[in-house]
Design a protein around this motif. Sequence first.
Motif: not given
Length: 159
Positions: A41-54
């Motif tokens: 019904a819902e899905a979340y992925a929690y990440a850190i943003d380094r602004g890296d293209p990969k």
Amino acid sequence: MKSIALFADVQNLYYTVRQAYGCHFDYAALWAQVAGLGRIAEAYAYAIDRGDPKQQQFQQILRNLGFTVKLKPYIQRADGSAKGDWDVGITLDVLEAAERVDAVVLASGDGDFDLLLERIRQRHGVESWVYGVPGLTAQSLVRAADHYQPIEGKLLLRH
């Protein structure tokens, strides 16, 4: 059909899978396994943003699978250590989702979430699954979950 909320602790998965197996976690395989349990019904992925293209490319892959990607800025402290912890954000989102779904799937080995799983079971009768790397998943978290799924085999991306 059981409604499911899926939560992926990207940093925890990245480091534990790399430490244990020297490869990456397969989010598409996770999605397929969880979809076999019911309707996501819902899905979340929690990440850190380094602004890296990969990293941005990886985040787009997660979105294409169906995840809502939540980002926090990468913070480098003066002493050289880094901060990028999503524990409180994940906890708040799981508590809210527990009111709307039948089951919660948490992909993380972080023992800080053990009380959270006990609370959603007590308050909402929500069933929980934990996906974590064997040996790197807190035993308190394994005990708190209704089901523990070791991250191994088909859940790994081997090059």
